[in-house]
Write a protein that holds these residues in place. Structure first.
Motif, PDB file in Angstrom:
ATOM      1  N   LEU A   1       0.835  -1.211   0.000  1.00 56.65           N
ATOM      2  CA  LEU A   1       0.000   0.000   0.000  1.00 56.65           C
ATOM      3  C   LEU A   1       0.870   1.261   0.000  1.00 56.65           C
ATOM      4  N   ALA A   2       1.891   1.282   0.845  1.00 61.48           N
ATOM      5  CA  ALA A   2       2.736   2.468   0.970  1.00 61.48           C
ATOM      6  C   ALA A   2       3.448   2.802  -0.343  1.00 61.48           C
ATOM      7  N   GLN A   3       3.855   1.770  -1.073  1.00 59.95           N
ATOM      8  CA  GLN A   3       4.540   1.985  -2.354  1.00 59.95           C
ATOM      9  C   GLN A   3       3.557   2.150  -3.504  1.00 59.95           C
ATOM     10  N   ARG A   4       2.273   2.150  -3.193  1.00 56.29           N
ATOM     11  CA  ARG A   4       1.201   2.313  -4.173  1.00 56.29           C
ATOM     12  C   ARG A   4       1.226   1.257  -5.280  1.00 56.29           C
ATOM     13  N   LEU A   5       1.658   0.055  -4.896  1.00 52.91           N
ATOM     14  CA  LEU A   5       1.622  -1.058  -5.838  1.00 52.91           C
ATOM     15  C   LEU A   5       0.202  -1.597  -5.956  1.00 52.91           C
ATOM     16  N   VAL A   6      -0.577  -1.395  -4.889  1.00 52.01           N
ATOM     17  CA  VAL A   6      -1.994  -1.757  -4.885  1.00 52.01           C
ATOM     18  C   VAL A   6      -2.771  -0.614  -4.234  1.00 52.01           C
ATOM     19  N   ASP A   7      -4.058  -0.549  -4.551  1.00 45.05           N
ATOM     20  CA  ASP A   7      -4.922   0.476  -3.957  1.00 45.05           C
ATOM     21  C   ASP A   7      -5.599  -0.021  -2.690  1.00 45.05           C
ATOM     22  N   ALA A   8      -5.740  -1.340  -2.574  1.00 48.81           N
ATOM     23  CA  ALA A   8      -6.406  -1.926  -1.415  1.00 48.81           C
ATOM     24  C   ALA A   8      -5.964  -3.378  -1.267  1.00 48.81           C
ATOM     25  N   ILE A   9      -6.168  -3.901  -0.049  1.00 50.86           N
ATOM     26  CA  ILE A   9      -5.851  -5.298   0.238  1.00 50.86           C
ATOM     27  C   ILE A   9      -7.050  -5.921   0.935  1.00 50.86           C
ATOM     28  N   LEU A  10      -7.488  -7.060   0.421  1.00 49.55           N
ATOM     29  CA  LEU A  10      -8.544  -7.832   1.069  1.00 49.55           C
ATOM     30  C   LEU A  10      -7.844  -8.865   1.949  1.00 49.55           C
ATOM     31  N   VAL A  11      -7.983  -8.694   3.266  1.00 49.31           N
ATOM     32  CA  VAL A  11      -7.231  -9.508   4.223  1.00 49.31           C
ATOM     33  C   VAL A  11      -8.089  -9.747   5.468  1.00 49.31           C
TER      34      VAL A  11
ATOM     35  N   ALA B   1      -5.057  -6.328  -3.911  1.00 43.36           N
ATOM     36  CA  ALA B   1      -4.368  -7.564  -3.518  1.00 43.36           C
ATOM     37  C   ALA B   1      -5.317  -8.345  -2.623  1.00 43.36           C
ATOM     38  N   VAL B   2      -5.355  -9.649  -2.822  1.00 42.63           N
ATOM     39  CA  VAL B   2      -6.268 -10.508  -2.063  1.00 42.63           C
ATOM     40  C   VAL B   2      -5.457 -11.629  -1.426  1.00 42.63           C
ATOM     41  N   VAL B   3      -5.543 -11.750  -0.095  1.00 43.77           N
ATOM     42  CA  VAL B   3      -4.854 -12.817   0.627  1.00 43.77           C
ATOM     43  C   VAL B   3      -5.782 -14.027   0.683  1.00 43.77           C
ATOM     44  N   LEU B   4      -5.281 -15.159   0.165  1.00 42.64           N
ATOM     45  CA  LEU B   4      -6.106 -16.363   0.031  1.00 42.64           C
ATOM     46  C   LEU B   4      -5.406 -17.606   0.567  1.00 42.64           C
ATOM     47  N   ARG B   5      -6.173 -18.476   1.179  1.00 40.72           N
ATOM     48  CA  ARG B   5      -5.695 -19.816   1.515  1.00 40.72           C
ATOM     49  C   ARG B   5      -5.716 -20.637   0.222  1.00 40.72           C
ATOM     50  N   SER B   6      -5.075 -21.788   0.233  1.00 40.30           N
ATOM     51  CA  SER B   6      -5.008 -22.609  -0.985  1.00 40.30           C
ATOM     52  C   SER B   6      -6.400 -23.037  -1.462  1.00 40.30           C
TER      53      SER B   6
ATOM     54  N   VAL C   1      -8.834  -3.144   3.001  1.00 39.24           N
ATOM     55  CA  VAL C   1      -8.011  -2.140   3.689  1.00 39.24           C
ATOM     56  C   VAL C   1      -7.324  -1.259   2.656  1.00 39.24           C
ATOM     57  N   THR C   2      -7.431   0.052   2.834  1.00 44.07           N
ATOM     58  CA  THR C   2      -6.794   0.992   1.907  1.00 44.07           C
ATOM     59  C   THR C   2      -5.684   1.813   2.567  1.00 44.07           C
ATOM     60  N   ASP C   3      -5.557   1.714   3.873  1.00 44.92           N
ATOM     61  CA  ASP C   3      -4.567   2.489   4.629  1.00 44.92           C
ATOM     62  C   ASP C   3      -3.688   1.518   5.401  1.00 44.92           C
ATOM     63  N   SER C   4      -2.373   1.576   5.185  1.00 44.03           N
ATOM     64  CA  SER C   4      -1.473   0.622   5.842  1.00 44.03           C
ATOM     65  C   SER C   4      -1.553   0.707   7.365  1.00 44.03           C
ATOM     66  N   ALA C   5      -1.913   1.865   7.906  1.00 52.91           N
ATOM     67  CA  ALA C   5      -2.066   1.995   9.360  1.00 52.91           C
ATOM     68  C   ALA C   5      -3.210   1.126   9.879  1.00 52.91           C
ATOM     69  N   LYS C   6      -4.154   0.789   9.025  1.00 49.91           N
ATOM     70  CA  LYS C   6      -5.313  -0.017   9.425  1.00 49.91           C
ATOM     71  C   LYS C   6      -5.011  -1.520   9.390  1.00 49.91           C
ATOM     72  N   LEU C   7      -3.776  -1.882   9.097  1.00 50.13           N
ATOM     73  CA  LEU C   7      -3.412  -3.297   9.055  1.00 50.13           C
ATOM     74  C   LEU C   7      -3.025  -3.846  10.429  1.00 50.13           C
ATOM     75  N   SER C   8      -3.086  -3.027  11.464  1.00 51.03           N
ATOM     76  CA  SER C   8      -2.661  -3.491  12.788  1.00 51.03           C
ATOM     77  C   SER C   8      -3.515  -4.650  13.294  1.00 51.03           C
ATOM     78  N   ASN C   9      -4.771  -4.710  12.908  1.00 49.81           N
ATOM     79  CA  ASN C   9      -5.638  -5.822  13.317  1.00 49.81           C
ATOM     80  C   ASN C   9      -5.714  -6.925  12.269  1.00 49.81           C
ATOM     81  N   ALA C  10      -4.990  -6.758  11.173  1.00 44.25           N
ATOM     82  CA  ALA C  10      -5.004  -7.793  10.135  1.00 44.25           C
ATOM     83  C   ALA C  10      -4.317  -9.044  10.669  1.00 44.25           C
ATOM     84  N   ASN C  11      -4.905 -10.181  10.373  1.00 46.68           N
ATOM     85  CA  ASN C  11      -4.292 -11.446  10.758  1.00 46.68           C
ATOM     86  C   ASN C  11      -4.487 -12.463   9.635  1.00 46.68           C
TER      87      ASN C  11
END
Length: 176
Positions: free
Chosen positions: A24-34, A87-92, A49-59
């Motif tokens: 997010l910080a490098q603007r490689l993606v606009d949002a992350i689904l996590v 970007a989307v974080v996915l299990r197999s 999530v669109t703000d890297s500061a909001k990733l503190s509760n991401a698990n």
């Protein structure tokens, strides 16, 4: 194919979240689904999530799946492809489901970056909640048992018999 090594400084979750934040910080993606832990820590839900500061509760390692992430991607992209790079974080298993939804034209991978993460299994929503209520940390439990090669009898049966815990066909793989 390019390989890179993610340095784990304190713990796996913190290191993965730092990596996601850098996207997010490098603007490689606009949002992350996590997955994000809810305030009570009794579950974790996919959150955009669109703000890297909001990733503190991401698990991304939370061993619970109240909703298959493939369905979330389908909801975001079924009618029209995403205009923003997500970007989307996915299990197999979620990646395999997403692949099938794309084949059925019920999801689109246009502007989607898939991040596959090794999966050590998930607990039912109820078991996850009960562990959290008992102050047990489900993510730490599942990682510890996996590191020591101990079978976890509390995992969902589909997870205990999964033949493909490592993600395939993703843009980025976080392997452990």
């Amino acid at each position: 194919m390019t390989n890179a090594r993610l340095e784990v400084k304190s713990d796996e979750k913190t290191s993965i979240n730092a990596f996601l934040g850098s996207l997010l910080a490098q603007r490689l993606v606009d949002a992350i689904l996590v997955p994000q832990e809810v305030s009570s820590n009794l579950s974790a839900f996919q959150t955009l999530v669109t703000d890297s500061a909001k990733l503190s509760n991401a698990n991304p390692l939370a061993p619970v799946m109240p909703v298959n992430s493939a369905l979330a991607v389908s909801s975001l992209t079924m009618l029209t492809p995403s205009r923003r790079k997500i970007a989307v974080v996915l299990r197999s298993c979620e990646m395999r489901a997403l692949t099938e939804l794309v084949k059925l034209k019920q999801a689109s991978l246009e502007n989607i970056i898939t991040i596959g993460i090794d999966c050590f299994g998930t607990y039912s929503v109820e078991d996850y909640k009960n562990m959290a209520l008992q102050k047990e940390k489900p993510a730490e439990r599942v990682l510890s048992k996996a590191k020591h090669g101990i079978e976890d009898e509390k995992l969902r049966s589909a997870c205990r018999y999964c033949e493909y815990p490592a993600p395939l066909n993703t843009d980025i793989i976080i392997g452990m």
